[in-house]
Write an enzyme that holds these catalytic residues in place. Structure first.
Site, PDB file in Angstrom:
ATOM      1  N   THR A  36       0.836  -1.198   0.000  1.00 24.80           N
ATOM      2  CA  THR A  36       0.000   0.000   0.000  1.00 24.80           C
ATOM      3  C   THR A  36       0.874   1.252   0.000  1.00 24.80           C
ATOM      4  O   THR A  36       2.021   1.217   0.470  1.00 24.80           O
ATOM      5  CB  THR A  36      -0.915   0.053   1.244  1.00 24.80           C
ATOM      6  OG1 THR A  36      -0.088   0.232   2.402  1.00 24.80           O
ATOM      7  CG2 THR A  36      -1.725  -1.215   1.402  1.00 24.80           C
ATOM      8  N   CYS A  42       4.346  12.324  -5.822  1.00 22.28           N
ATOM      9  CA  CYS A  42       5.244  11.163  -5.946  1.00 22.28           C
ATOM     10  C   CYS A  42       4.658  10.155  -6.929  1.00 22.28           C
ATOM     11  O   CYS A  42       3.474  10.189  -7.249  1.00 22.28           O
ATOM     12  CB  CYS A  42       5.403  10.448  -4.608  1.00 22.28           C
ATOM     13  SG  CYS A  42       6.210  11.401  -3.334  1.00 22.28           S
ATOM     14  N   HIS A  59       8.402   3.819  -4.483  1.00 19.73           N
ATOM     15  CA  HIS A  59       7.725   5.096  -4.214  1.00 19.73           C
ATOM     16  C   HIS A  59       8.811   6.162  -4.224  1.00 19.73           C
ATOM     17  O   HIS A  59       9.681   6.164  -3.354  1.00 19.73           O
ATOM     18  CB  HIS A  59       7.032   4.999  -2.847  1.00 19.73           C
ATOM     19  CG  HIS A  59       6.321   6.254  -2.422  1.00 19.73           C
ATOM     20  ND1 HIS A  59       5.342   6.231  -1.452  1.00 19.73           N
ATOM     21  CD2 HIS A  59       6.415   7.548  -2.811  1.00 19.73           C
ATOM     22  CE1 HIS A  59       4.891   7.467  -1.266  1.00 19.73           C
ATOM     23  NE2 HIS A  59       5.532   8.276  -2.074  1.00 19.73           N
TER      24      HIS A  59
END
Lengths: 193, 129
Positions: A36, A42, A59
């Site tokens: 998640t 981003c 990420h």
């Protein structure tokens, strides 16, 4: 790799959640794991090899979107993040020619300033093109933050757009986050020169 | 004090984007003779016919990895004195230790700045002008 690993399985589903924060990545072949993340400007790449049954998520955020004062050197953060994810998958048995990627994030969170989100998204798409990796789409751009869930072994994905109040909270957190700095000298205990 | 433009460099990395970043960095430092290969096997073939002064190689590559390339270079007399810098991830301490056993000249941890790259090269070949 990723922080926020919750080893306790969800009592209802048996799933375990791993939250991937900015600057981190996570690779797994465990079907009970859900990756998640929460994204503003981003970008997260959700990448998997459906044959090997392995997948992962990163990420990242390019400082200033890789332009202006930071210069093209800022791209190194994105290249490094993508490389870590690809190499992590290859180590778990994935094959480069079977990798499939979906990209999420890259929103324009603050109007009137440089569209950092667009730069992040463009970088990720261009990276996949240059490396010859399959890009299956996803959800980039817009003006809202996103919550993304990725079941890397099954290949299932879910995206939820984030409300304004929640956006304000995590945008404030993002602005106060420390931009990762490249090590000027080698880390670890080894020093040759 | 060697001039960067008088030295030839080969970068070896399976990722085009990383090679591109290194190539741009080397050009910024002043290198003009910069060659590229996507894996150790291809690099070794090229080096045998066209040696260079300095090899900057990733560790993690298909076919022949960075350690394999380093060992091959050190074992082949015409190439054994080639300067060699290994690119590693921050968690590859064991890789660096192995590379040191096989005679690596220096290493650099990704992601790195152009200034850091220059510093590592200068530690091997001397101050550049």
């Amino acid at each position: 790799m990723a922080t926020g690993f919750d080893y306790r399985p969800d009592p209802a589903t048996g799933e375990r959640r791993v939250h991937v924060v900015q600057g981190e990545y996570h690779v797994t072949d465990d079907p009970s794991i859900v990756l998640t993340t929460i994204l503003g400007s981003c970008v997260a790449a959700c990448m998997r090899d459906p044959v090997a049954g392995v997948g992962g998520m990163n990420h990242f955020l390019l400082p200033d979107g890789g332009t202006s004062s930071s210069g093209p050197e800022a791209l190194r953060y994105g290249v490094h993040s993508m490389e870590l994810l690809v190499n992590g998958l290859l180590k778990r048995g994935a094959r480069r020619d079977r990798l499939e990627t979906r990209l999420f994030g890259g929103a324009r969170m603050v109007q009137g300033l440089t569209d950092i989100g667009e730069k992040n998204g463009s970088f990720a798409v261009e990276f996949l093109r240059r490396e010859g990796l399959a890009y299956l789409g996803g959800s980039l751009g817009g003006t809202h933050g996103r919550r993304v869930q990725f079941w890397p072994v099954a290949g299932r994905m879910r995206q939820m757009m984030v409300g304004r109040e929640e956006e304000r909270i995590f945008e404030k957190e993002r602005r106060s986050a420390v931009v990762p700095q490249a090590p000027q000298v080698a880390t670890g205990e080894l020093e040759l020169f | 004090m060697p001039a960067a433009r008088s030295l030839s460099v080969m970068t070896v990395d399976d990722q085009f984007s990383m090679r591109s970043l290194i190539r741009n960095g080397l050009r910024e430092i002043g290198f003009t003779d910069v060659r590229e290969c996507a894996n150790g096997e291809e690099a070794l073939r090229q080096l045998i016919t066209q040696p260079v002064h300095l090899v900057i190689s990733d560790f993690n590559m298909p076919k022949l990895d960075g350690i394999g390339l380093l060992r091959s270079i050190r074992a082949y007399p015409p190439l054994k004195n080639t300067a060699f810098i290994m690119l590693t991830g921050s968690t590859d301490t064991e890789v660096v230790k192995r590379a040191m056993q096989y005679g690596v000249n220096n290493y650099i941890v990704k992601p790195f700045t152009v200034a850091a790259l220059k510093g590592r090269i200068e530690a091997v070949v001397g101050k550049l002008n």
